[in-house]
Design an enzyme around this catalytic site. Structure first.
Site, PDB file in Angstrom:
ATOM      1  CG  PHE A 124     -51.372 -28.277  -4.945  1.00 64.39           C
ATOM      2  CD1 PHE A 124     -50.889 -29.348  -4.220  1.00 64.39           C
ATOM      3  CD2 PHE A 124     -51.116 -26.994  -4.464  1.00 64.39           C
ATOM      4  CE1 PHE A 124     -50.157 -29.154  -3.053  1.00 64.39           C
ATOM      5  CE2 PHE A 124     -50.393 -26.786  -3.304  1.00 64.39           C
ATOM      6  CZ  PHE A 124     -49.911 -27.860  -2.600  1.00 64.39           C
ATOM      7  CD  GLN A 151     -55.528 -18.941  -0.906  1.00 69.91           C
ATOM      8  OE1 GLN A 151     -54.326 -19.147  -0.771  1.00 69.91           O
ATOM      9  NE2 GLN A 151     -56.170 -19.174  -2.036  1.00 69.91           N
ATOM     10  CG  HIS A 163     -54.626 -23.218   3.637  1.00 71.99           C
ATOM     11  ND1 HIS A 163     -54.956 -24.502   4.007  1.00 71.99           N
ATOM     12  CD2 HIS A 163     -53.701 -23.334   2.656  1.00 71.99           C
ATOM     13  CE1 HIS A 163     -54.246 -25.354   3.274  1.00 71.99           C
ATOM     14  NE2 HIS A 163     -53.482 -24.670   2.446  1.00 71.99           N
ATOM     15  CG  LEU A 174     -49.933 -24.452   5.605  1.00 74.66           C
ATOM     16  CD1 LEU A 174     -51.320 -24.087   5.096  1.00 74.66           C
ATOM     17  CD2 LEU A 174     -48.874 -23.844   4.695  1.00 74.66           C
ATOM     18  CD  GLU A 204     -54.533 -26.758  -2.407  1.00 74.45           C
ATOM     19  OE1 GLU A 204     -54.866 -25.708  -1.823  1.00 74.45           O
ATOM     20  OE2 GLU A 204     -54.441 -26.850  -3.636  1.00 74.45           O
ATOM     21  NE  ARG A 230     -54.367 -23.402  -0.991  1.00 73.70           N
ATOM     22  CZ  ARG A 230     -53.097 -23.046  -0.921  1.00 73.70           C
ATOM     23  NH1 ARG A 230     -52.766 -21.773  -0.766  1.00 73.70           N
ATOM     24  NH2 ARG A 230     -52.144 -23.954  -0.998  1.00 73.70           N
ATOM     25  CG  HIS A 249     -52.538 -19.663   3.519  1.00 72.51           C
ATOM     26  ND1 HIS A 249     -51.493 -20.086   4.317  1.00 72.51           N
ATOM     27  CD2 HIS A 249     -52.231 -20.083   2.263  1.00 72.51           C
ATOM     28  CE1 HIS A 249     -50.599 -20.717   3.567  1.00 72.51           C
ATOM     29  NE2 HIS A 249     -51.013 -20.717   2.321  1.00 72.51           N
ATOM     30  NE  ARG A 300     -51.373 -17.961  -2.929  1.00 79.11           N
ATOM     31  CZ  ARG A 300     -51.024 -19.152  -2.443  1.00 79.11           C
ATOM     32  NH1 ARG A 300     -50.656 -20.119  -3.246  1.00 79.11           N
ATOM     33  NH2 ARG A 300     -51.061 -19.380  -1.138  1.00 79.11           N
TER      34      ARG A 300
END
Lengths: 323, 557
Positions: free
Chosen positions: B112, B225, B227, B237, B240, B271, B336, B371
């Site tokens: 990730f 955040q 995304h 969404l 990721e 991100r 996000h 994050r």
């Protein structure tokens, strides 16, 4: 680009006010990728704020917006307008089986009630440590076997379309049974198929009438009808005492092996047990009219071939012999 | 009257994990405005981070998280998050979560963004769905009492201590009260403050606002955040995990543009970095169509997509008619997640006695200014459990919660009746839309004083309009319009705090990027922004960041 026009006819009912529901018609524009939820939101945001429908994720994973579209249960958020538009208007109604409360909102409490009765959780095989230090090992194949069932989002599309649930409110229904199967087949679970499935209240597994509607309408391809079959197999393998339906299946199984055909004379006696005495008057009338086959019958000539089929199937194992 | 030792608001992952913990020691109840299975936790896709591999270690997880946070995370909290991660994941497994597996039968992990090890445990691309079902199942097993489809109107506090809540039962339309010695807020994010968000329609953020009104502080709200990969148009969404499994990003010139921005991590930079890069590409004219880029999964192959990314393949097909096996997916950045939220300590406690928060609505802070993917699911179960344990300890030995006076119900009845009776005024929906657009334009991926000034001016006007709303549905049961109007007022408070925080923070850090202050400024801004309720609206201050092992250094990927 919203370059096409659709007409929606929506079931409307105001609680404590309307004695009978009505249908309201809305003309809306839509494009290639517009989904029904987009149109419902457009109505509530800009045309009629009082329209009641549940919605949340917009992406087919939360199960909020299940409703009947032209008679079939679907998620409004993953149903493209272009796919359901026809000559007439698109008809939106609340889910079946459950009481409508307001517009497209139904009372789902009975759905959760029956769901909760199949012990829809993993019952660990031993007391778990307070602070676990490893996972339980599970093969890819073991996960694959139940992964599809794990995809259920509990949207109630299946149970609200179930022909048995329509007439028998105590039937556990396909969603709950799929969930029961998901755990019964999980190697980490202690209860297995023993989840109260054969009990009469609520109505168990054998009330399924094989119509396959649950699988047809499922928006996540969970295939609850397959789960119900699988659960029956798991129940037999585990020797779980099941209801009359199970005994009937077992009787079929035994009599065909013995005689090569069904023994209609002994079937009710073996399936219902002592309860068959309640049918004595009916039995006498059948006998009087020559409708009751004799329990004493001959074995078919090629019985050996039948028994070979049985032996081969049983040798394959996996509980499949009773499916 | 209903009464619990500990009452939890929200039935998502943090709420249910907290409920299971409290239930072992005290009487617990959950109120939720949707059935628990409809909570937005179900939409989390990619996975949950934990250093469970022999080749990985928790120290690396801590470092990646701190660096990812642009050094704004409180490092004592990050240490707890990462230390407890393996335990949290094993607990979920033992409760029945159906994780994907390796050949050896262990929980499968994938790479990730912003992490140096494939540390993200996953269940295909439905990890949130699997975890949420698991906790819900266990909540049923342990007979956790849930009040479904109750909309909370107020968290009652008095003398610095929590007393309970007031809620609207949408099934009956009646105002109800629940007395409780402790309340844990687990209401998730506020994505619907922005016009482009991956969040559910229910993510309007009232939990944060309710806690603020009860006396808790809102912390670091300017850190929002975005995304990188949300479906063009709908902003649904696209995990990721798609990039973790090998998905690549391309601009209109067919360039793999991340080479320019994060040469070592490429598509798997954190991100904030990827979203800014994408926004730059679009602003400089290398976007496709009217402003998207391509996420290309065609190199992954149909089998792997079917096995590990089935949901996002389905989403691309349903919502854009694109088959990711053979065509690239049009994507754009979208709001996000909220790094900020209700300020808590490492036990989930706020400044108000008995008031706790956990999950996205809380700010411990473990995410700081940005994050890492896979750390939010982890946050919910680790701090959900901790908040539950702390709340249970807090109520131990206390007398039964005091009954809530009827006058409280009457007060709320009057307010609702007044709103329902109002014939003049505006419908909330178009006003809300203006707020969303103002926030997207002024407080989006790139920010500038001029844009923030404008957004705040617009919010001022919108606030006045929000005082004069009317609701066309005059009934009480399942009145979604009434609920929407109430949610909107909460969202508007959060919008204001986000924009004000972004305007005063004159630096760029993590997800907060100011074109007029493009550098991080540790001398003045290595601190948290705090907003508390004052006489005439929010009062702003700052607090220190806890730094233990990792001194701030330049963040390069």
């Amino acid at each position: 680009m919203l370059d096409k026009k659709a007409e929606l006819e929506i079931f409307r009912m105001e609680p404590d006010v309307d004695e009978f529901p009505r249908f309201d018609t809305f003309q809306l524009e839509y494009g290639e990728h517009t989904v029904l939820l987009d149109l419902l939101r457009e109505i509530r945001d800009n045309r009629d704020g009082s329209l009641a429908f549940r919605s949340a994720c917009r992406s087919g994973i939360c199960g909020s917006c299940a409703m009947r579209v032209n008679g079939y249960a679907k998620l409004a958020c993953q149903t493209r307008v272009a796919d359901v538009v026809g000559k007439g208007p698109i008809i939106l109604e609340p889910l079946g089986v459950y009481p409508a409360i307001k517009d497209l909102v139904v009372d789902l409490e009975p759905f959760w009630d029956t769901h909760n009765k199949v012990k829809p959780w993993l019952e660990p095989k031993s007391t778990l440590p307070d602070v676990p230090t490893s996972e339980s090992l599970m093969s890819i194949q073991e996960v694959d076997k139940i992964k599809r069932l794990g995809d259920c989002i509990l949207c109630a599309s299946c149970t609200s379309s179930c022909n048995t649930a329509e007439v028998e409110k105590n039937f556990q229904g396909p969603a709950a049974l799929a969930k029961a199967c998901r755990f019964a087949a999980d190697p980490r679970d202690a209860l297995g198929a023993e989840r109260g499935l054969g009990e009469i209240k609520p109505k168990g597994l054998y009330w399924c009438c094989y119509c396959n509607m649950c699988t047809e309408v499922c928006p996540k391809d969970v295939r609850p009808a397959e789960a119900i079959s699988m659960l029956k197999g798991l129940g037999f393998t585990a020797g779980v005492p099941h209801d009359i339906g199970a005994r009937r299946s077992l009787t079929f199984y035994d009599t065909v092996r013995r005689w090569g055909k069904i023994n209609e004379g002994t079937l009710p006696i073996r399936a219902k047990g002592i309860g068959v005495l309640g049918y004595f008057p009916l039995g006498m009338r059948l006998l009087a009219r020559g409708k009751l086959p004799s329990p004493f019958m001959d074995v078919i000539p090629r019985i050996k071939e039948v028994r070979t089929v049985y032996d081969n199937r049983e040798a394959q194992g996996d509980g499949g012999e009773h499916e | 009257m209903l009464s619990y030792d500990v009452l939890i608001i929200g039935g998502g992952l943090a709420g249910l994990r907290a409920a299971l913990e409290v239930g072992q020691q005290a009487k617990v109840g959950v109120v939720t405005k949707v059935y628990p299975m409809r909570s937005h936790s179900v939409a989390a896709q990619g996975g949950i981070n934990a250093a469970i591999s022999e080749e990985d270690n928790t120290e690396d997880h801590i470092y990646d998280t701190v660096k990812g946070s642009d050094y704004l995370a409180d490092q004592d909290a990050v240490e707890i998050l990462c230390d407890e991660a393996p335990r949290a994941v094993y607990e979920m497994d033992q409760m029945g979560a159906l994780f994907s597996r390796t050949e050896a039968g262990r929980i499968a992990q994938r790479p990730f963004g912003g992490q140096d090890f494939p540390r993200t445990c996953y269940a295909a691309d439905k990890t949130g769905h699997i975890l949420q079902h698991t906790l819900y199942e266990q909540a049923l097993r342990h007979n956790v009492k849930v009040h479904n489809e109750w909309f909370v109107l107020e968290i009652l506090s008095d003398g610095g201590e929590v007393r309970g809540i007031v809620a609207l039962d949408t099934h009956t339309g009646k105002v109800e009260t629940i007395a409780a010695n402790a309340v844990i807020v687990c209401t998730g994010g506020y994505g619907r403050v922005f016009s482009r968000s991956t969040n559910a329609l229910i993510n309007t953020g009232e939990g944060m606002s309710l806690a603020y009104h009860a006396g808790a502080a809102l912390k670091d709200m300017e850190f929002v955040q975005f995304h990188p990969t949300t479906l063009y148009g709908s902003n649904i969404l696209i995990s990721e995990g798609a990039r973790g499994e090998g998905g690549l990003l391309f601009n209109s010139e067919g360039e793999r543009f991340m080479e320019k921005y994060a040469p070592s991590k490429m598509e798997l930079a954190p991100r904030d970095v990827v979203s800014r890069s994408m926004e730059t590409e679009i602003q400089e004219g290398r976007g496709i169509g009217d402003g998207y880029l391509h996420l290309d999964l065609t190199g992954i192959g149909a089998d792997l997509i079917g096995d590990r990314l089935p949901q996002i393949a389905e989403l691309a097909r349903t919502y854009l008619g694109v088959d990711p096996v053979t065509e690239p997916i049009p994507v754009q950045p979208g709001q996000h997640y909220s790094m900020g939220g209700i300020g808590t300590d490492v036990h989930g406690a706020t400044e108000v006695g008995g008031l706790y928060a956990a999950g996205e609505c809380a700010c411990v802070s473990v995410h700081g200014a940005n994050r890492l993917g896979g750390n939010s699911l982890l946050d919910t179960v680790v701090f959900g459990r901790r908040a539950g344990a702390a709340a249970a300890a807090y109520v131990k030995g206390r007398p039964r919660p005091a009954p809530i006076p009827d006058s409280v119900v009457q007060e709320h009845e009057n307010k609702l009746s007044a709103l329902l009776a109002a014939d003049s005024g505006e419908s909330f929906s178009p006003v809300r839309k203006e707020m969303e657009v103002a926030m997207m334009n002024g407080a989006g991926v790139y920010r500038h004083k001029d844009g923030l000034d404008k957004a705040i001016d617009q919010l001022d006007v919108i606030k006045k309009r929000a005082e004069n709303l009317t609701v066309s549905d005059k009934t009480r049961k399942f009145n979604f319009e009434l609920q929407g109007a109430l949610e909107f007022k909460h969202s508007l408070l959060l919008a204001e705090v986000i924009a004000e925080g972004a305007r005063s923070r004159e630096e760029s850090r993590g997800a907060h990027f100011r074109n007029d202050f493009p550098e991080r400024n540790d001398a003045d801004w290595l601190k948290h922004t705090i907003a508390t309720k004052g006489e005439d609206g929010p009062v702003y201050s700052t607090s220190d960041v806890s730094i233990t092992k990792h001194q701030p250094k330049k963040r390069v990927y």
